[in-house]
Each structure stands twice: as structure tokens, then as C-alpha cells.
Design a protein around this motif. Structure first.
Motif, mmCIF file in Angstrom:
data_model
loop_
_atom_site.group_PDB
_atom_site.id
_atom_site.type_symbol
_atom_site.label_atom_id
_atom_site.label_comp_id
_atom_site.label_asym_id
_atom_site.label_seq_id
_atom_site.Cartn_x
_atom_site.Cartn_y
_atom_site.Cartn_z
ATOM 1 N N ARG A 14 0.824 -1.205 0.000
ATOM 2 C CA ARG A 14 0.000 0.000 0.000
ATOM 3 C C ARG A 14 0.860 1.257 0.000
ATOM 4 O O ARG A 14 0.449 2.291 -0.551
ATOM 5 C CB ARG A 14 -0.943 0.001 1.210
ATOM 6 N N ARG A 15 2.044 1.193 0.622
ATOM 7 C CA ARG A 15 2.906 2.365 0.663
ATOM 8 C C ARG A 15 3.678 2.579 -0.638
ATOM 9 O O ARG A 15 4.133 3.699 -0.910
ATOM 10 C CB ARG A 15 3.895 2.252 1.826
ATOM 11 N N PRO A 17 2.895 2.840 -3.933
ATOM 12 C CA PRO A 17 2.502 3.915 -4.856
ATOM 13 C C PRO A 17 2.845 5.307 -4.335
ATOM 14 O O PRO A 17 3.268 6.173 -5.112
ATOM 15 C CB PRO A 17 0.986 3.728 -4.979
ATOM 16 N N TYR A 18 2.705 5.520 -3.022
ATOM 17 C CA TYR A 18 3.016 6.830 -2.467
ATOM 18 C C TYR A 18 4.519 7.107 -2.514
ATOM 19 O O TYR A 18 4.944 8.244 -2.744
ATOM 20 C CB TYR A 18 2.512 6.927 -1.027
ATOM 21 N N LEU A 19 5.326 6.071 -2.314
ATOM 22 C CA LEU A 19 6.771 6.253 -2.419
ATOM 23 C C LEU A 19 7.190 6.542 -3.850
ATOM 24 O O LEU A 19 8.134 7.305 -4.088
ATOM 25 C CB LEU A 19 7.486 4.997 -1.896
ATOM 26 N N ILE A 21 5.447 8.183 -6.135
ATOM 27 C CA ILE A 21 5.093 9.547 -6.548
ATOM 28 C C ILE A 21 5.763 10.609 -5.684
ATOM 29 O O ILE A 21 5.674 11.798 -5.989
ATOM 30 C CB ILE A 21 3.567 9.766 -6.513
ATOM 31 N N LEU A 22 6.455 10.194 -4.635
ATOM 32 C CA LEU A 22 7.092 11.156 -3.739
ATOM 33 C C LEU A 22 8.111 12.044 -4.458
ATOM 34 O O LEU A 22 8.102 13.269 -4.253
ATOM 35 C CB LEU A 22 7.745 10.428 -2.565
ATOM 36 N N LEU A 25 6.200 14.660 -6.352
ATOM 37 C CA LEU A 25 5.580 15.631 -5.457
ATOM 38 C C LEU A 25 6.605 16.622 -4.916
ATOM 39 O O LEU A 25 6.329 17.825 -4.808
ATOM 40 C CB LEU A 25 4.884 14.911 -4.302
#
Length: 291
Positions: A14-15, A17-19, A21-22, A25
């Protein structure tokens, strides 16, 4: 213990995808969000300040009204020129994209290379080339005079026509490529089915081809209109003071007159106008897919 061990890979997944796009961002935060905030603050500085004496934050919202009152003709001219250029690009680019996507066959890659070939040279060089083509003593003006399509003392350069044609030439690939991407996915069997149902070519285009290619139309018009409305190179090289766009005013305010509050206010007004127009256009177009 077993449940906890099994939950760790799930949490890591779950983490992920956020890593991923970090970095993007962070890039946007440093090179977009922070400059925009700084630009917004600059637009509210005391208009009576100067670069040498410094600017004081006085929350001068009147800078926006002053800038708009002084340069509303350039705003309207920019919207008009960009709108005309976008409409011409759509009229030229749609047939070209359709032919490349549906009819080009083994020539498709070559035609795509020709579409993007202008990008192999700089924007400035391409615009200067148009300045030579449209010159009063150039071959194009001479040909039009010989055909009596241009008055003996008429000219192409330093006119609104030259500015719009420069915008069309420089931004046409931005229209063709999204249209091609959309039309290339078009199932040819749908066109054959429409013909089998005795639909005319015009009726097939209106009810089959155009609706299915609307994501490409929306993307192409946005990619053409947005940079065209803020452009200043074409107006500076191909036009005159009477054809200047809002980009020329902002450029002069930042680099010549050093009036940073007014330049920032004009920039924010331009961004706000584009945002409103794009939002209304996308809603009216009725498509959520842009590519």
C-alpha cells in the motif's frame, strides 16, 4: 505472529505507490508550489516600492484592479489570438491526424516524424524563419501581390495575421499528437458498420468518429490554447506594439520596467483566466479522459 508477518507485505504494497510519486511531489513542491506562493506574495507588495529600495508587504489587492484596468486590451487580444490559433490548429490537425492514424499504413512513422520534426530546432529559430517567410520582400508576399490577393502596399509581417500564423505553426504538433493518439485507438470496424447502415461520411463523422475522438480534441485544444495565450515570442518577432499580447506586457514589467508587483498580478490574472476557461471547457466537452 503469523497475522502480523502477513500484514507487513500488505502494508508495504500500500505504501509503494506513495513512495513512487514522492519524487514527483517534491519536484512540484520545490519548482511549482513554492514559486507560485512567492509570485502571489509579490503581487501584493507595495506598488510604490522599487527593486533598489525594496518592496514592503502591504497586501495591496488593488494591484490586480490596476493591472487589469491598464492592460485589459492585451488580455482580450491574447485570448482572441490563442483562440483563433487553436481553432485553425484543430481544423488543420484533425484531418492530418486521422489520415496518419487510419490511412497512412507503412508511412505512419515517417509522417509522425515529420509532424515532430520542427521540434528539432528551437522555438526562437522557427519563429525567426517565419519572419523571413512573411517579410515584405519575401517570396510569399510577392506571390500574393502577383495574384492580386495582397495590395501593392500590403504586408503580411507585423500584422495580426503573422502573429496568429506563427502561433499555429509553433503549436500545431501539440494538436496533432493527442488527436493521433485518440484516433489511432478508433476501431475501424465501427466506421465499416456505420457505412453498412447507409450512414453518409458526414453522418459517420458526427455520430461515430468525433464523439470517440473527443478526448484527443480536448487534450489537443488545451495543449495548444494554454501555451499560446501566454506566448510572447511570436508577438514580439512577428507583430508590432499594436499586436502585443499579455505575455509581452509581463515580460516588459519583469525585465524592463522592473515593476514586480504589477508583473506578478498580471501573471496571476492570466493563470486565473486560463483556469476558469479550461474548467468550463472541460465540463462542457463532457469528457474526463484527456489522453
Amino acid at each position: 505472529m503469523t497475522v502480523t508477518a502477513a500484514a507487513r507485505p500488505a502494508r508495504a504494497a500500500r505504501r509503494t505507490p506513495y513512495l513512487l510519486i514522492l519524487p514527483g511531489l517534491l519536484w512540484l513542491a520545490v519548482f511549482f508550489a513554492v514559486p507560485v506562493v512567492q509570485l502571489g506574495a509579490t503581487s501584493l507588495y507595495d506598488p510604490n516600492g522599487s527593486l533598489t529600495d525594496g518592496y514592503a508587504m502591504t497586501w495591496s489587492f488593488g494591484n490586480y484592479a490596476t493591472a487589469l484596468a491598464a492592460y485589459w486590451p492585451q488580455f482580450l487580444r491574447s485570448l482572441l489570438y490563442a483562440g483563433l490559433a487553436t481553432a485553425i490548429c484543430l481544423a488543420l490537425g484533425y484531418p492530418l491526424a486521422f489520415v496518419i492514424a487510419q490511412r497512412a499504413g507503412r508511412w505512419r512513422n515517417l509522417l509522425l516524424i515529420l509532424v515532430v520534426a520542427p521540434f528539432f530546432t528551437s522555438f526562437l529559430v522557427r519563429t525567426l524563419a517565419w519572419k523571413a517567410i512573411l517579410a515584405d520582400t519575401g517570396w510569399l508576399a510577392g506571390l500574393l501581390r502577383d495574384l492580386h490577393l495582397l495590395a501593392p502596399d500590403g504586408r503580411l509581417l507585423a500584422t495580426p495575421f503573422a502573429v496568429v500564423m506563427g502561433l499555429v505553426y509553433n503549436f500545431l504538433p501539440f494538436m496533432v499528437l493527442p488527436l493521433y493518439a485518440s484516433l489511432q485507438r478508433l476501431d475501424g470496424r465501427l466506421l465499416e458498420a456505420a457505412a453498412d447502415l447507409y450512414a453518409s461520411p458526414l453522418r459517420t463523422f458526427r455520430h461515430v468518429t468525433l464523439p470517440l475522438s473527443m478526448p484527443g480534441v480536448v487534450a489537443g485544444t488545451l495543449l495548444t490554447f494554454i501555451p499560446a495565450v501566454g506566448d510572447y515570442i511570436n508577438a514580439a518577432l512577428l507583430g508590432t506594439v499594436r499586436t502585443s499580447m499579455i505575455g509581452n506586457v509581463i515580460d516588459s514589467a519583469f525585465l524592463v520596467r522592473l515593476d514586480y508587483p504589477q508583473a506578478a498580478a498580471l501573471s496571476f490574472l492570466l493563470m486565473a483566466a486560463i483556469l476558469v476557461l479550461v474548467t468550463v471547457y472541460v465540463r462542457r466537452a463532457g469528457t474526463d479522459e484527456l489522453l
